[in-house]
Design a protein around this motif. Structure first.
Motif, short mmCIF file in Angstrom:
data_model
loop_
_atom_site.label_atom_id
_atom_site.label_comp_id
_atom_site.label_asym_id
_atom_site.label_seq_id
_atom_site.Cartn_x
_atom_site.Cartn_y
_atom_site.Cartn_z
N VAL A 54 0.84 -1.20 0.00
CA VAL A 54 0.00 0.00 0.00
C VAL A 54 0.88 1.26 0.00
O VAL A 54 0.64 2.19 -0.77
N ILE A 55 1.89 1.27 0.85
CA ILE A 55 2.79 2.43 0.92
C ILE A 55 3.50 2.62 -0.42
O ILE A 55 3.57 3.74 -0.94
N GLU A 56 4.02 1.54 -1.00
CA GLU A 56 4.71 1.64 -2.28
C GLU A 56 3.78 2.12 -3.39
O GLU A 56 4.18 2.93 -4.23
N TYR A 57 2.55 1.64 -3.40
CA TYR A 57 1.57 2.02 -4.42
C TYR A 57 1.33 3.53 -4.39
O TYR A 57 1.41 4.21 -5.42
N TYR A 58 1.01 4.05 -3.21
CA TYR A 58 0.71 5.48 -3.13
C TYR A 58 1.96 6.34 -3.27
O TYR A 58 1.89 7.44 -3.82
N ARG A 59 3.08 5.86 -2.83
CA ARG A 59 4.32 6.61 -3.01
C ARG A 59 4.61 6.76 -4.51
O ARG A 59 5.00 7.84 -4.96
#
Length: 151
Positions: A54-59
């Motif tokens: 999730v963090i990688e996706y939004y980053r």
């Protein structure tokens, strides 16, 4: 002619300012509440992988996301300094996430019950934040519009 160009430039700048402000107001606030209530290594690791994804996706999209992992019941073991098998992953996630954008909530009710059952104080990993009740934490986050996931 010079005044006309100046006025058009000012109008264009003002219009751009309004559009930019409007777009900024439309940015969705991404917030994920995720629970761990099992002392199952597969569930715990799946949860941490989900958070990382999730963090990688939004980053990658240039957007922020807030995450609150709420551990209670047997799941609290993942946040115990003496029992956690994922301390390194927790530390890495805390360092990897946007500053202040991830919280590892530890249920105080569960902690108190574990301490009673074990006859002494237990220590949590430094990344953990004690909350009064894990279930209440999840409920209140959902009431505030957080997305709720249970792996």
């Amino acid at each position: 002619m010079k005044n006309l160009l100046r006025r058009l430039s000012v109008l264009a700048f003002m219009s751009l300012s309004f559009v930019t402000a409007g777009l900024a107001a439309d940015v969705k606030q991404h917030r994920l509440a995720i629970q761990v209530d099992q002392n199952d290594p597969a569930v715990i690791n799946l949860t941490l992988s989900n958070i990382t994804n999730v963090i990688e996706y939004y980053r990658a999209k240039g957007e922020n996301v807030d995450v609150d992992l709420v551990a209670y019941g047997p799941g609290l073991n993942m946040l115990r300094a003496d029992k956690s098998t994922v301390q390194d992953r927790i530390k890495h996630l805390k360092d990897f996430a946007f500053p202040g954008k991830i919280q590892f909530s530890a249920c105080n009710n569960t902690k108190i019950n574990m301490e009673k059952a074990e006859g002494g104080a237990i220590t949590l990993v430094p990344e953990a934040t004690i909350v009064d009740a894990g279930v209440v934490q999840l409920m209140e986050l959902q009431e505030q519009g957080w997305s709720y996931i249970r792996p």
